[in-house]
Write a protein that holds these residues in place. Structure first.
Motif, PDB file in Angstrom:
ATOM      1  N   THR A   1      43.919  14.991  19.429  1.00  0.00           N
ATOM      2  CA  THR A   1      44.644  15.397  20.642  1.00  0.00           C
ATOM      3  C   THR A   1      44.746  14.236  21.631  1.00  0.00           C
ATOM      4  OG1 THR A   1      42.586  16.284  21.582  1.00  0.00           O
ATOM      5  CG2 THR A   1      44.021  17.830  20.415  1.00  0.00           C
ATOM      6  N   GLY A   2      44.215  13.088  21.252  1.00  0.00           N
ATOM      7  CA  GLY A   2      44.335  11.894  22.076  1.00  0.00           C
ATOM      8  C   GLY A   2      45.588  11.111  21.725  1.00  0.00           C
ATOM      9  N   ALA A   3      45.842  10.061  22.494  1.00  0.00           N
ATOM     10  CA  ALA A   3      47.086   9.304  22.333  1.00  0.00           C
ATOM     11  C   ALA A   3      47.141   8.557  21.001  1.00  0.00           C
ATOM     12  CB  ALA A   3      47.242   8.324  23.492  1.00  0.00           C
ATOM     13  N   LEU A   4      46.090   7.825  20.651  1.00  0.00           N
ATOM     14  CA  LEU A   4      46.139   6.991  19.457  1.00  0.00           C
ATOM     15  C   LEU A   4      46.151   7.829  18.186  1.00  0.00           C
ATOM     16  CD1 LEU A   4      46.091   4.284  18.010  1.00  0.00           C
ATOM     17  CD2 LEU A   4      43.594   4.289  18.225  1.00  0.00           C
ATOM     18  N   ASN A   5      45.124   8.638  17.968  1.00  0.00           N
ATOM     19  CA  ASN A   5      45.054   9.371  16.716  1.00  0.00           C
ATOM     20  C   ASN A   5      46.000  10.560  16.678  1.00  0.00           C
ATOM     21  OD1 ASN A   5      43.383   7.591  15.534  1.00  0.00           O
ATOM     22  ND2 ASN A   5      41.593   8.925  15.400  1.00  0.00           N
ATOM     23  N   GLY A   6      46.446  11.023  17.845  1.00  0.00           N
ATOM     24  CA  GLY A   6      47.517  12.007  17.842  1.00  0.00           C
ATOM     25  C   GLY A   6      48.775  11.418  17.222  1.00  0.00           C
ATOM     26  N   ALA A   7      49.079  10.173  17.572  1.00  0.00           N
ATOM     27  CA  ALA A   7      50.230   9.484  16.989  1.00  0.00           C
ATOM     28  C   ALA A   7      49.998   9.201  15.509  1.00  0.00           C
ATOM     29  CB  ALA A   7      50.503   8.185  17.746  1.00  0.00           C
ATOM     30  N   THR A   8      48.746   8.915  15.128  1.00  0.00           N
ATOM     31  CA  THR A   8      48.440   8.686  13.720  1.00  0.00           C
ATOM     32  C   THR A   8      48.733   9.929  12.900  1.00  0.00           C
ATOM     33  OG1 THR A   8      46.722   7.071  14.287  1.00  0.00           O
ATOM     34  CG2 THR A   8      46.629   8.038  12.090  1.00  0.00           C
ATOM     35  N   VAL A   9      48.338  11.083  13.396  1.00  0.00           N
ATOM     36  CA  VAL A   9      48.623  12.339  12.677  1.00  0.00           C
ATOM     37  C   VAL A   9      50.123  12.532  12.519  1.00  0.00           C
ATOM     38  CG1 VAL A   9      48.453  14.856  12.794  1.00  0.00           C
ATOM     39  CG2 VAL A   9      46.463  13.457  13.339  1.00  0.00           C
ATOM     40  N   GLU A  10      50.896  12.219  13.540  1.00  0.00           N
ATOM     41  CA  GLU A  10      52.348  12.364  13.431  1.00  0.00           C
ATOM     42  C   GLU A  10      52.899  11.477  12.313  1.00  0.00           C
ATOM     43  OE1 GLU A  10      54.283  14.536  14.855  1.00  0.00           O
ATOM     44  OE2 GLU A  10      52.611  15.385  16.012  1.00  0.00           O
ATOM     45  N   HIS A  11      52.360  10.272  12.192  1.00  0.00           N
ATOM     46  CA  HIS A  11      52.799   9.398  11.105  1.00  0.00           C
ATOM     47  C   HIS A  11      52.339   9.926   9.747  1.00  0.00           C
ATOM     48  CE1 HIS A  11      54.805   6.082  13.141  1.00  0.00           C
ATOM     49  NE2 HIS A  11      53.872   6.115  14.070  1.00  0.00           N
ATOM     50  N   LEU A  12      51.138  10.488   9.683  1.00  0.00           N
ATOM     51  CA  LEU A  12      50.674  11.073   8.424  1.00  0.00           C
ATOM     52  C   LEU A  12      51.578  12.215   7.986  1.00  0.00           C
ATOM     53  CD1 LEU A  12      46.787  11.172   8.943  1.00  0.00           C
ATOM     54  CD2 LEU A  12      48.056   9.717   7.347  1.00  0.00           C
ATOM     55  N   LEU A  13      52.031  13.024   8.936  1.00  0.00           N
ATOM     56  CA  LEU A  13      52.897  14.156   8.612  1.00  0.00           C
ATOM     57  C   LEU A  13      54.230  13.709   8.023  1.00  0.00           C
ATOM     58  CD1 LEU A  13      52.138  16.423  11.694  1.00  0.00           C
ATOM     59  CD2 LEU A  13      51.770  17.043   9.285  1.00  0.00           C
TER      60      LEU A  13
ATOM     61  N   ARG B   1      51.636   2.597  19.433  1.00  0.00           N
ATOM     62  CA  ARG B   1      52.424   3.234  18.385  1.00  0.00           C
ATOM     63  C   ARG B   1      52.322   2.462  17.080  1.00  0.00           C
ATOM     64  NH1 ARG B   1      57.764   3.309  22.010  1.00  0.00           N
ATOM     65  NH2 ARG B   1      56.845   1.247  22.426  1.00  0.00           N
ATOM     66  N   ASP B   2      52.247   1.135  17.165  1.00  0.00           N
ATOM     67  CA  ASP B   2      52.098   0.323  15.965  1.00  0.00           C
ATOM     68  C   ASP B   2      50.702   0.487  15.362  1.00  0.00           C
ATOM     69  OD1 ASP B   2      54.667  -0.586  16.212  1.00  0.00           O
ATOM     70  OD2 ASP B   2      54.124  -2.530  17.092  1.00  0.00           O
ATOM     71  N   ALA B   3      49.689   0.579  16.209  1.00  0.00           N
ATOM     72  CA  ALA B   3      48.322   0.792  15.707  1.00  0.00           C
ATOM     73  C   ALA B   3      48.231   2.114  14.953  1.00  0.00           C
ATOM     74  CB  ALA B   3      47.333   0.766  16.867  1.00  0.00           C
ATOM     75  N   ALA B   4      48.882   3.147  15.474  1.00  0.00           N
ATOM     76  CA  ALA B   4      48.869   4.457  14.826  1.00  0.00           C
ATOM     77  C   ALA B   4      49.594   4.411  13.489  1.00  0.00           C
ATOM     78  CB  ALA B   4      49.500   5.492  15.743  1.00  0.00           C
ATOM     79  N   GLN B   5      50.741   3.756  13.466  1.00  0.00           N
ATOM     80  CA  GLN B   5      51.507   3.663  12.226  1.00  0.00           C
ATOM     81  C   GLN B   5      50.728   2.893  11.166  1.00  0.00           C
ATOM     82  OE1 GLN B   5      55.531   2.227  12.718  1.00  0.00           O
ATOM     83  NE2 GLN B   5      55.764   1.780  10.547  1.00  0.00           N
ATOM     84  N   ALA B   6      50.052   1.830  11.580  1.00  0.00           N
ATOM     85  CA  ALA B   6      49.261   1.031  10.636  1.00  0.00           C
ATOM     86  C   ALA B   6      48.105   1.852  10.069  1.00  0.00           C
ATOM     87  CB  ALA B   6      48.733  -0.218  11.331  1.00  0.00           C
ATOM     88  N   ALA B   7      47.439   2.640  10.907  1.00  0.00           N
ATOM     89  CA  ALA B   7      46.335   3.470  10.426  1.00  0.00           C
ATOM     90  C   ALA B   7      46.826   4.461   9.384  1.00  0.00           C
ATOM     91  CB  ALA B   7      45.688   4.195  11.596  1.00  0.00           C
ATOM     92  N   ALA B   8      47.975   5.082   9.641  1.00  0.00           N
ATOM     93  CA  ALA B   8      48.527   6.038   8.682  1.00  0.00           C
ATOM     94  C   ALA B   8      48.890   5.347   7.370  1.00  0.00           C
ATOM     95  CB  ALA B   8      49.749   6.728   9.275  1.00  0.00           C
ATOM     96  N   ALA B   9      49.408   4.129   7.459  1.00  0.00           N
ATOM     97  CA  ALA B   9      49.754   3.385   6.247  1.00  0.00           C
ATOM     98  C   ALA B   9      48.517   3.083   5.417  1.00  0.00           C
ATOM     99  CB  ALA B   9      50.477   2.089   6.625  1.00  0.00           C
ATOM    100  N   ILE B  10      47.433   2.720   6.078  1.00  0.00           N
ATOM    101  CA  ILE B  10      46.189   2.422   5.359  1.00  0.00           C
ATOM    102  C   ILE B  10      45.630   3.687   4.719  1.00  0.00           C
ATOM    103  CG2 ILE B  10      43.793   1.687   5.665  1.00  0.00           C
ATOM    104  CD1 ILE B  10      44.843  -0.171   7.913  1.00  0.00           C
ATOM    105  N   LEU B  11      45.644   4.789   5.452  1.00  0.00           N
ATOM    106  CA  LEU B  11      45.093   6.045   4.942  1.00  0.00           C
ATOM    107  C   LEU B  11      45.844   6.556   3.715  1.00  0.00           C
ATOM    108  CD1 LEU B  11      44.478   7.821   8.354  1.00  0.00           C
ATOM    109  CD2 LEU B  11      42.706   7.423   6.633  1.00  0.00           C
ATOM    110  N   THR B  12      47.108   6.251   3.619  1.00  0.00           N
ATOM    111  CA  THR B  12      47.912   6.773   2.516  1.00  0.00           C
ATOM    112  C   THR B  12      48.219   5.716   1.461  1.00  0.00           C
ATOM    113  OG1 THR B  12      49.930   6.338   3.829  1.00  0.00           O
ATOM    114  CG2 THR B  12      48.985   8.552   3.947  1.00  0.00           C
ATOM    115  N   SER B  13      47.594   4.570   1.557  1.00  0.00           N
ATOM    116  CA  SER B  13      47.837   3.494   0.595  1.00  0.00           C
ATOM    117  C   SER B  13      47.090   3.749  -0.709  1.00  0.00           C
ATOM    118  CB  SER B  13      47.402   2.156   1.192  1.00  0.00           C
ATOM    119  OG  SER B  13      47.449   1.125   0.224  1.00  0.00           O
TER     120      SER B  13
END
Length: 286
Positions: free
Chosen positions: A8-20, A172-184
């Motif tokens: 529900t925070g800014a960084l990982n909230g954006a990460t979840v959106e990228h994961l979705l 936003r870039d940090a969140a996108q990168a985290a999602a990319a790593i998680l799904t790699s």
């Protein structure tokens, strides 16, 4: 399943959106302190459970079935943050997670003038001893750059203590990168630096602000003691002012001067630069 804390925070909230955008919602879970604030995720099929870094049992339940867990660093200024992080790591291991990712910081280490870096280093140390795969996302500084720069739009100056080179990345870039790593398919092990291709200084921010506004924005260096006194006079607590000063002190020792291409590679493009970040108004930040 991938479990994300702080969703529900800014960084990982954006990460979840990228994961979705990358995987089905039933493969995503979130561990949050208040489930009601994550109702928008539950409505989309994400598993929502409550957990706190101070409650091992609740975390263990919220991490159940996780293959990977993404831990956001604690923002509880009144807590023993290292102990909180250790509790979260231990709960993820106990839940059977095969990999733990942690939002660390560029330059993490025990011997720096910037106190949070020792907290991150201690957390990484516990991760390395956890017995499972781990990745430390050593993000460059991020957040609303307008808070970093002060009232430059009104004054026409960026008046701050002396600084040195550092990376200020877009959240936003940090969140996108985290999602990319998680799904790699090829996990990244250990600490990885997520920085701009080239570090910047406050003089670069002044040039970017000048370019953006079409008027001259000057970089003014303020003596450390004078700056702290001015901050206190404006209502900032002395401890907070000196904490912020330590960041400038760390940059001017060259501690954050390094850069790495990993963020660009994960994004498949150049990270957003400081002109783009200044162009984004605070209300637009995720």
């Amino acid at each position: 399943m991938i479990i994300v804390t702080g969703a529900t925070g800014a960084l990982n909230g954006a990460t979840v959106e990228h994961l979705l955008k990358r995987i089905p919602p039933h493969r995503i879970g979130v561990s949050v302190r208040d489930a009601a604030r994550a109702a928008h995720l539950a409505d989309r099929g994400v598993r929502v459970r409550e957990g706190s870094y101070d409650d091992f049992a609740a975390l263990r339940h919220s991490f159940a079935d996780a293959e990977q867990v993404l831990l956001v660093s604690s923002s509880d200024l009144a807590a023993d943050v290292v102990t909180q992080h250790r509790t979260a790591i231990d709960a993820a291991v106990d839940a059977g997670a095969q990999r733990i990712l942690y939002t660390s910081a560029h330059g993490s280490g025990f011997t720096t003038p910037y106190p949070p870096l020792a907290i991150h280093a201690a957390t990484e140390q516990h991760l390395a001893a956890s017995g499972v795969g781990w990745t430390a996302l050593r993000n460059g500084f991020y957040g609303d750059p307008h808070q970093l720069l002060g009232a430059w739009r009104q004054t026409g100056t960026i008046a701050m203590p002396a600084d040195g080179p550092f990376s200020w990345i877009d959240r936003r870039d940090a969140a996108q990168a985290a999602a990319a790593i998680l799904t790699s398919d090829a996990p990244l092990d250990g600490p990885i630096d997520l920085t701009l291709p080239q570090p910047v200084t406050l003089a670069d921010f002044a040039a970017a602000a000048s370019e953006l506004t079409g008027r001259r924005i000057d970089r003014v260096v303020v003596d450390d003691d004078t700056w702290v006194a001015d901050q206190i006079a404006s209502g900032v607590a002395e401890a907070v002012a000196r904490f912020t000063l330590s960041m400038f002190e760390a940059t001017r020792t060259g501690h954050f001067a390094g850069s790495d291409p990993t963020l660009s590679r994960l994004l498949g493009r150049e990270p957003r630069g400081i002109v783009d970040q200044l162009r984004t108004r605070p209300t637009e930040m995720p």
